[in-house]
Motif scaffolding. Structure first.
Motif, PDB file in Angstrom:
ATOM      1  N   GLY A 187       0.782  -1.232   0.000  1.00  0.00           N
ATOM      2  CA  GLY A 187       0.000   0.000   0.000  1.00  0.00           C
ATOM      3  C   GLY A 187       0.814   1.283   0.000  1.00  0.00           C
ATOM      4  O   GLY A 187       0.262   2.373   0.140  1.00  0.00           O
ATOM      5  N   HIS A 188       2.151   1.182  -0.161  1.00  0.00           N
ATOM      6  CA  HIS A 188       2.958   2.400  -0.251  1.00  0.00           C
ATOM      7  C   HIS A 188       2.954   2.929  -1.680  1.00  0.00           C
ATOM      8  O   HIS A 188       2.951   2.143  -2.624  1.00  0.00           O
ATOM      9  N   ALA A 189       3.034   4.267  -1.773  1.00  0.00           N
ATOM     10  CA  ALA A 189       3.137   4.861  -3.105  1.00  0.00           C
ATOM     11  C   ALA A 189       4.534   4.613  -3.649  1.00  0.00           C
ATOM     12  O   ALA A 189       5.533   4.913  -3.002  1.00  0.00           O
ATOM     13  N   HIS A 190       4.626   4.039  -4.845  1.00  0.00           N
ATOM     14  CA  HIS A 190       5.922   3.854  -5.494  1.00  0.00           C
ATOM     15  C   HIS A 190       6.465   5.198  -5.980  1.00  0.00           C
ATOM     16  O   HIS A 190       5.713   6.035  -6.486  1.00  0.00           O
ATOM     17  N   THR A 191       7.770   5.374  -5.840  1.00  0.00           N
ATOM     18  CA  THR A 191       8.392   6.633  -6.257  1.00  0.00           C
ATOM     19  C   THR A 191       9.180   6.437  -7.553  1.00  0.00           C
ATOM     20  O   THR A 191       9.385   5.306  -8.012  1.00  0.00           O
ATOM     21  N   LEU A 192       9.639   7.573  -8.095  1.00  0.00           N
ATOM     22  CA  LEU A 192      10.493   7.529  -9.279  1.00  0.00           C
ATOM     23  C   LEU A 192      11.735   6.682  -8.998  1.00  0.00           C
ATOM     24  O   LEU A 192      12.176   5.904  -9.848  1.00  0.00           O
ATOM     25  N   GLY A 193      12.270   6.816  -7.780  1.00  0.00           N
ATOM     26  CA  GLY A 193      13.422   6.004  -7.384  1.00  0.00           C
ATOM     27  C   GLY A 193      13.107   4.510  -7.430  1.00  0.00           C
ATOM     28  O   GLY A 193      13.908   3.709  -7.921  1.00  0.00           O
ATOM     29  N   ASP A 194      11.926   4.128  -6.921  1.00  0.00           N
ATOM     30  CA  ASP A 194      11.514   2.706  -6.957  1.00  0.00           C
ATOM     31  C   ASP A 194      11.442   2.204  -8.399  1.00  0.00           C
ATOM     32  O   ASP A 194      11.883   1.092  -8.705  1.00  0.00           O
ATOM     33  N   LEU A 195      10.874   3.036  -9.255  1.00  0.00           N
ATOM     34  CA  LEU A 195      10.725   2.651 -10.664  1.00  0.00           C
ATOM     35  C   LEU A 195      12.094   2.403 -11.302  1.00  0.00           C
ATOM     36  O   LEU A 195      12.317   1.370 -11.945  1.00  0.00           O
ATOM     37  N   LEU A 196      13.017   3.343 -11.064  1.00  0.00           N
ATOM     38  CA  LEU A 196      14.342   3.196 -11.676  1.00  0.00           C
ATOM     39  C   LEU A 196      15.080   1.994 -11.102  1.00  0.00           C
ATOM     40  O   LEU A 196      15.764   1.266 -11.818  1.00  0.00           O
ATOM     41  N   LYS A 197      14.944   1.790  -9.779  1.00  0.00           N
ATOM     42  CA  LYS A 197      15.609   0.659  -9.136  1.00  0.00           C
ATOM     43  C   LYS A 197      15.200  -0.641  -9.821  1.00  0.00           C
ATOM     44  O   LYS A 197      15.994  -1.549 -10.017  1.00  0.00           O
ATOM     45  N   GLU A 198      13.936  -0.719 -10.192  1.00  0.00           N
ATOM     46  CA  GLU A 198      13.446  -1.942 -10.799  1.00  0.00           C
ATOM     47  C   GLU A 198      13.805  -2.044 -12.289  1.00  0.00           C
ATOM     48  O   GLU A 198      14.123  -3.113 -12.780  1.00  0.00           O
ATOM     49  N   VAL A 199      13.744  -0.928 -12.986  1.00  0.00           N
ATOM     50  CA  VAL A 199      13.837  -0.977 -14.444  1.00  0.00           C
ATOM     51  C   VAL A 199      15.211  -0.586 -14.979  1.00  0.00           C
ATOM     52  O   VAL A 199      15.673  -1.097 -15.988  1.00  0.00           O
ATOM     53  N   PHE A 200      15.878   0.344 -14.305  1.00  0.00           N
ATOM     54  CA  PHE A 200      17.154   0.845 -14.795  1.00  0.00           C
ATOM     55  C   PHE A 200      18.051   1.185 -13.610  1.00  0.00           C
ATOM     56  O   PHE A 200      18.377   2.361 -13.373  1.00  0.00           O
ATOM     57  N   GLY A 218      12.813  18.423 -19.320  1.00  0.00           N
ATOM     58  CA  GLY A 218      13.947  19.311 -19.098  1.00  0.00           C
ATOM     59  C   GLY A 218      14.315  19.530 -17.640  1.00  0.00           C
ATOM     60  O   GLY A 218      15.254  20.261 -17.348  1.00  0.00           O
ATOM     61  N   ILE A 219      13.603  18.915 -16.713  1.00  0.00           N
ATOM     62  CA  ILE A 219      13.962  19.067 -15.292  1.00  0.00           C
ATOM     63  C   ILE A 219      14.324  17.706 -14.693  1.00  0.00           C
ATOM     64  O   ILE A 219      13.997  16.657 -15.264  1.00  0.00           O
ATOM     65  N   GLU A 220      14.984  17.745 -13.550  1.00  0.00           N
ATOM     66  CA  GLU A 220      15.309  16.507 -12.839  1.00  0.00           C
ATOM     67  C   GLU A 220      14.386  16.387 -11.630  1.00  0.00           C
ATOM     68  O   GLU A 220      14.655  16.974 -10.594  1.00  0.00           O
ATOM     69  N   PRO A 221      13.309  15.626 -11.726  1.00  0.00           N
ATOM     70  CA  PRO A 221      12.413  15.489 -10.579  1.00  0.00           C
ATOM     71  C   PRO A 221      13.106  14.730  -9.452  1.00  0.00           C
ATOM     72  O   PRO A 221      13.995  13.915  -9.706  1.00  0.00           O
ATOM     73  N   LEU A 222      12.710  15.031  -8.198  1.00  0.00           N
ATOM     74  CA  LEU A 222      13.268  14.296  -7.062  1.00  0.00           C
ATOM     75  C   LEU A 222      12.915  12.818  -7.184  1.00  0.00           C
ATOM     76  O   LEU A 222      11.809  12.466  -7.599  1.00  0.00           O
ATOM     77  N   LEU A 223      13.861  11.966  -6.791  1.00  0.00           N
ATOM     78  CA  LEU A 223      13.607  10.525  -6.872  1.00  0.00           C
ATOM     79  C   LEU A 223      12.503  10.087  -5.907  1.00  0.00           C
ATOM     80  O   LEU A 223      11.942   9.001  -6.045  1.00  0.00           O
ATOM     81  N   GLU A 224      12.191  10.952  -4.920  1.00  0.00           N
ATOM     82  CA  GLU A 224      11.136  10.635  -3.945  1.00  0.00           C
ATOM     83  C   GLU A 224       9.737  10.935  -4.482  1.00  0.00           C
ATOM     84  O   GLU A 224       8.745  10.653  -3.810  1.00  0.00           O
ATOM     85  N   THR A 225       9.635  11.514  -5.683  1.00  0.00           N
ATOM     86  CA  THR A 225       8.316  11.874  -6.207  1.00  0.00           C
ATOM     87  C   THR A 225       7.509  10.609  -6.535  1.00  0.00           C
ATOM     88  O   THR A 225       8.007   9.714  -7.216  1.00  0.00           O
ATOM     89  N   PRO A 226       6.259  10.529  -6.052  1.00  0.00           N
ATOM     90  CA  PRO A 226       5.434   9.363  -6.386  1.00  0.00           C
ATOM     91  C   PRO A 226       5.185   9.274  -7.895  1.00  0.00           C
ATOM     92  O   PRO A 226       4.918  10.294  -8.542  1.00  0.00           O
ATOM     93  N   VAL A 227       5.290   8.070  -8.449  1.00  0.00           N
ATOM     94  CA  VAL A 227       5.104   7.923  -9.898  1.00  0.00           C
ATOM     95  C   VAL A 227       3.672   8.227 -10.329  1.00  0.00           C
ATOM     96  O   VAL A 227       3.444   8.681 -11.443  1.00  0.00           O
ATOM     97  N   GLN A 228       2.716   7.991  -9.432  1.00  0.00           N
ATOM     98  CA  GLN A 228       1.334   8.307  -9.795  1.00  0.00           C
ATOM     99  C   GLN A 228       1.189   9.817 -10.052  1.00  0.00           C
ATOM    100  O   GLN A 228       0.582  10.235 -11.031  1.00  0.00           O
ATOM    101  N   TRP A 229       1.795  10.631  -9.179  1.00  0.00           N
ATOM    102  CA  TRP A 229       1.742  12.093  -9.379  1.00  0.00           C
ATOM    103  C   TRP A 229       2.447  12.475 -10.685  1.00  0.00           C
ATOM    104  O   TRP A 229       1.932  13.285 -11.452  1.00  0.00           O
ATOM    105  N   LEU A 230       3.593  11.860 -10.917  1.00  0.00           N
ATOM    106  CA  LEU A 230       4.324  12.151 -12.162  1.00  0.00           C
ATOM    107  C   LEU A 230       3.473  11.805 -13.379  1.00  0.00           C
ATOM    108  O   LEU A 230       3.406  12.554 -14.349  1.00  0.00           O
TER     109      LEU A 230
END
Lengths: 271, 275
Positions: free
Chosen positions: B210-223, B242-254
């Motif tokens: 039930g935790h929100a996955h973050t951009l960091g989680d996504l990259l850890k898994e895929v790249f 053109g920006i570098e979003p924080l790795l803590e940003t939830p992927v759903q929000w992105l």
């Protein structure tokens, strides 16, 4: 295990990646036994890959050569017009003169689409000296029976698309309706508690549209007599057995609305 | 903090100043001046370059004109990727304006898709939206839309009408509150280090706990190589619009805010400048 999966009822029209790989493995074993040229291509540095087959055929190619020796791809209609052959276009009954034919190299790739959870058929075609066929040229190779069907919907047609694993332009048949036409086949198999190979069944439906035949023998398990799977593969035959589709229909297995807009519906014209 | 709505506007109205120059070997009847344009990041090259084509056609002979295509520093530019993705991936380290070379000959058949008309772009765009919705809602939202609704999405993009586009696109961004997000996040990760054009996998916005996955989680898994180890210098930049979003940003929000109009989240992984 013979051929991968038992169909899982109504929800079983989707294919997960693991099952895709298992079905491919079995398909490739069968291909090896038949010596018909399918292979598995692994993408460097990844766990992903695809099935590949190259076929030589003949067909009519309209590639015109510009002054610099490069084909004017994408402008075939104009090129044909320039040469005064425009009358031939769209006239399916016009016999193709032998001198208008050339040898064409077709390359077929079977990939997995995780978005649609189905297999996808990519292909490209070129002349023997490596010049790629344009979309119009490829259309000329499609059997007239299929052309009409394909033309009816904007997404049910042949389009050019980037091959997602090697990044080069290919043609493909959009996978968004694959689950629709696979569902009845899988439901029949499920109802009869019979195993089938998703890839064999699927490829025998979509392959012939773009000149790729899947021999009936793919439905036989390795080293055992044939299963009665003719109705999954009757597209390989010139004519299906009399009453075949009526039988399926009467069992309520074919949903005509699901088929109505899709390529498989040509089968009904044979009844 | 700014309203999240403002993010959608900022993304939509992102522009890249670009200078188009005719390839040196093209034959012209008189000198071809360069042509300058502000390119919308979320659009497609072949959709917004009619003026470029007309500009160069004026100085060229009819018989020398074949399908127009673009190249940046030797790399043919794929029109079917959003403009912003092409810039982030190939040119984000360069000074502006972005210098694009224009060709009318020797179409690179092995690299580029043909784009004979806007209807090809429309088909590509709608196909991406359909695929994204297959991931988000099993295709249910896009299939329930009418033809005119699809047209509204496309016309919104083609005519650069933010309100028109979003009045329809917001339906594609809905999800059941209790599920906390889409079924899967439509994303593509691009890099230029291999022939493989992009990576696309199934990834859920919420973990099984039930935790929100973050951009960091996504990259850890895929790249995973994109994420620096503790003591390591940053090797890659992870860039969206053109920006570098924080790795803590939830992927759903992105996915809801930084997706392109085609409903995919396009993430570019580029080598960090070594200075």
């Amino acid at each position: 295990m013979m051929s991968g999966e038992r169909a899982e009822g109504a929800e079983g029209c989707f294919l997960d990646e693991e099952t895709f790989r298992r079905c491919c493995d079995h398909f490739l074993q069968r291909s090896q036994a038949l010596h018909d040229g399918w292979s598995w291509e692994q993408v460097k540095g990844t766990e992903e890959g695809y099935m590949k087959k190259t076929v030589l055929g003949t067909g009519r190619v309209n590639i015109s050569t510009a002054q610099d020796g490069h084909p004017r791809a994408g402008e075939v209609m104009d090129a044909v017009g320039d040469q005064g052959q425009v009358d031939d276009l769209g006239d399916e009954d016009t016999p193709v003169p032998a001198e208008g034919s050339s040898v064409i190299r077709f390359e077929y790739h079977v990939l997995y689409s995780c978005s649609y959870q189905t297999p996808v058929l990519y292909f490209r075609a070129s002349t023997l000296d490596g010049r790629p066929l344009s979309l119009e040229d490829v259309w000329d190779q499609v059997h007239p029976n299929y052309r009409q069907r394909l033309l009816q919907g904007p997404w049910d047609t042949i389009t050019q698309q980037e091959h997602p694993l090697i990044g080069q332009p290919f043609f493909f048949l959009h996978p968004c309706r694959t689950a629709d036409f696979m569902r009845p086949l899988l439901q029949v198999a499920h109802a009869e508690n019979r195993k089938l190979n998703y890839i064999v069944s699927w490829l025998s439906v979509v392959g012939p549209v773009v000149g790729l035949d899947v021999p009936l023998t793919y439905c036989e398990p390795l080293g055992s007599p044939a299963l009665p799977l003719w109705h999954l593969t009757d597209h390989c035959l010139t004519l299906p057995p009399a009453g075949a589709w009526q039988t399926l229909h009467s069992k309520g297995c074919l949903n005509p609305t699901a088929f109505d807009h899709h390529l498989i519906s040509f089968s009904f014209t044979w009844m | 903090m700014a309203d999240d709505k403002d993010v959608l506007r900022d993304v939509w109205f992102g522009r890249i100043p670009t200078c188009f120059t005719l390839y040196q070997d093209e034959i012209t009847e008189r000198e071809a001046e360069p042509f300058y344009l502000l390119l919308p990041r979320v659009s497609y090259l072949t959709l917004v370059t009619d003026k470029v084509k007309k500009h160069f056609h004026k100085v060229m002979r009819q018989e020398d004109l074949e399908e127009m295509w673009f190249e940046y520093e030797g790399t043919p530019l794929k029109w079917h990727y959003p403009i912003g993705v092409l810039f982030d991936l190939h040119a984000s380290n360069t000074a502006l304006p972005w210098n694009i070379t224009v060709h009318f000959k020797d179409f690179p058949e092995r690299d580029l898709l043909h784009c004979p008309s806007n209807s090809v772009i429309e088909a590509h765009f709608m196909s991406s939206i359909k695929e994204a919705d297959a991931l988000k809602h099993k295709g249910q939202v896009v299939n329930e839309m009418q033809k005119k609704d699809h047209k509204q999405l496309w016309m919104g993009l083609q005519n650069d009408k933010f309100d028109q586009f979003w009045a329809m696109n917001r339906k594609l961004m809905e999800y059941p509150t209790e599920e906390g997000g889409f079924r899967y996040i439509p994303f593509r990760i691009y890099q230029t280090m291999s022939d493989r054009p992009f990576i696309q996998k199934l990834f859920r916005p919420v973990s099984s706990e039930g935790h929100a996955h973050t951009l960091g989680d996504l990259l850890k898994e895929v790249f995973p190589a994109a994420i620096p180890q503790d003591d390591e210098q940053k090797k890659y930049l992870i860039v969206i619009h053109g920006i570098e979003p924080l790795l803590e940003t939830p992927v759903q929000w992105l996915s809801e805010h930084l997706s392109h109009p085609d409903n995919f989240l396009h993430i570019s992984i580029i080598p960090a400048p070594s200075d």
